[in-house]
Design an enzyme around this catalytic site. Structure first.
Site, short mmCIF file in Angstrom:
data_model
loop_
_atom_site.label_atom_id
_atom_site.label_comp_id
_atom_site.label_asym_id
_atom_site.label_seq_id
_atom_site.Cartn_x
_atom_site.Cartn_y
_atom_site.Cartn_z
N HIS A 132 -3.94 1.10 -0.66
CA HIS A 132 -4.73 0.39 0.36
C HIS A 132 -4.95 1.13 1.89
O HIS A 132 -4.28 2.53 1.84
CB HIS A 132 -3.19 -0.69 1.43
CG HIS A 132 -2.66 -1.79 1.00
ND1 HIS A 132 -3.48 -2.66 0.36
CD2 HIS A 132 -1.35 -1.86 1.23
CE1 HIS A 132 -2.31 -4.00 -0.08
NE2 HIS A 132 -0.93 -2.44 0.04
N CYS B 229 0.38 -1.29 -9.56
CA CYS B 229 1.26 -2.01 -10.12
C CYS B 229 2.12 -1.87 -11.08
O CYS B 229 2.78 -2.33 -11.51
CB CYS B 229 0.13 -3.14 -9.50
SG CYS B 229 -0.70 -4.15 -8.35
N ARG C 237 7.86 -6.68 -0.38
CA ARG C 237 6.81 -8.07 -0.66
C ARG C 237 7.33 -7.47 -2.26
O ARG C 237 8.02 -6.47 -2.70
CB ARG C 237 5.59 -7.56 -0.87
CG ARG C 237 5.52 -5.95 -1.28
CD ARG C 237 3.91 -5.48 -1.01
NE ARG C 237 3.94 -4.65 -1.95
CZ ARG C 237 3.49 -3.66 -2.93
NH1 ARG C 237 3.96 -4.89 -3.68
NH2 ARG C 237 3.50 -2.19 -2.73
N GLY C 238 7.01 -8.40 -2.84
CA GLY C 238 6.91 -8.44 -4.24
C GLY C 238 5.85 -7.29 -4.56
O GLY C 238 5.12 -6.95 -4.58
N GLY C 239 6.48 -7.21 -6.50
CA GLY C 239 5.70 -5.90 -6.91
C GLY C 239 5.45 -4.41 -6.58
O GLY C 239 6.72 -4.20 -6.43
N GLY D 99 0.70 -8.90 -3.61
CA GLY D 99 2.30 -8.85 -2.99
C GLY D 99 2.85 -9.92 -2.27
O GLY D 99 2.34 -9.61 -0.79
N GLY E 185 0.57 -10.20 1.41
CA GLY E 185 0.02 -10.90 0.56
C GLY E 185 -0.92 -10.47 -0.53
O GLY E 185 -0.91 -9.86 -0.86
N ILE E 186 -2.70 -10.30 -0.08
CA ILE E 186 -3.45 -10.14 -1.12
C ILE E 186 -4.43 -8.13 -0.15
O ILE E 186 -4.37 -8.19 1.55
CB ILE E 186 -4.55 -10.78 -1.43
CG1 ILE E 186 -5.92 -11.16 -0.30
CG2 ILE E 186 -4.16 -11.22 -1.92
CD1 ILE E 186 -7.13 -10.07 -0.24
N GLY E 187 -4.39 -7.21 -1.15
CA GLY E 187 -5.72 -6.34 -1.06
C GLY E 187 -6.95 -6.74 -1.87
O GLY E 187 -6.82 -6.34 -3.28
#
Length: 237
Positions: A88, A179, A81-83, A150, A161-163
């Site tokens: 998590h 990040c 992923r990106g980032g 990400g 996706g998202i957290g």
């Protein structure tokens, strides 16, 4: 004639370790379809066991760092992923949209912007009016990040996706630079609203916001799909 909106099936996968969640994404992303219009869109909703993940920009995290973080009791994964690095864990709503962008808008930039607006709308509906984007990635309230983003795209199919921090134990973030952004903090929905907000509490609002902002129809999984998901989860855990 009115335009038919894309259909997205929401899957409540419960709590999974990161590896199982990743393999679940892969199961849904690798659909054998000849035309993009036949692609079945999904929105995977889950919590993870404690895990630190790094995106394609590792920014100096070494094997020694990985060992240090594992000793805290968390897993550690390098991803596509990106980032940069993030955490998590329990109390965080993790959402993985597995969608074909040609059914929406065929642009990763549009997709990321729409995810950002979805989180901002979710926060607004829950009573937080000042959630916003900044020059840094994610969604922020002041100088504290409430949601990490990400994503990955391949042939217009999205993964990761998202957290969104609902009631996450923020002590986990003290062991990293979340990040890769120096000098800023992390917050949760619970902290901002002054009362406990669980992942279950946030899911309904998130789904409403997702449907509104992405301009799609969101349906819950059917009993047949629930059985199929259980079989997949059994095979990937």
């Amino acid at each position: 004639m009115p335009t038919v909106q894309p259909l997205v099936t929401a899957i409540r996968a419960g709590r999974l370790n990161y590896e199982a969640g990743l393999r679940l994404q892969q199961q849904f992303a690798k659909q054998n379809v000849k035309q993009y219009a036949e692609f079945r869109n999904y929105l995977l909703l889950m919590e993870h066991d404690p895990v630190y993940t790094i995106g394609i920009r590792t920014k100096g995290y070494t094997a020694e760092d990985e060992e240090r973080l594992r000793k805290l009791g968390a897993d550690f994964h390098r991803t596509d992923r990106g980032g940069l690095i993030t955490f998590h864990g329990p109390g965080q709503l993790v959402a993985y949209p597995i969608i074909h962008l040609r059914q929406f808008t065929p642009s990763i930039r549009w997709y990321v912007n729409t995810l950002e607006r979805t989180i901002i709308e979710t926060c607004r509906r829950l009573g937080i009016a000042n959630a916003t984007t900044t020059a840094d990635t994610g969604i922020w309230i002041g100088d504290k990040k409430i949601c990490a983003i990400g994503v990955h795209g391949s042939r217009y199919v999205t993964t990761h996706g998202i957290g969104l921090n609902c009631s996450t134990d923020l002590k986990w973030f003290e062991h990293i630079v979340p990040c890769g952004i120096e000098g800023k903090g992390v917050t949760t929905l619970s902290e901002q609203l002054g009362h406990q907000v669980t992942v279950s509490d946030a899911i309904a609002t998130f789904l409403q916001s997702f449907a509104s902002v992405f301009k799609c129809d969101v349906q819950e999984q059917t009993d047949k799909e629930s059985s199929q998901i259980s079989n997949i989860k059994t095979n990937v855990i």
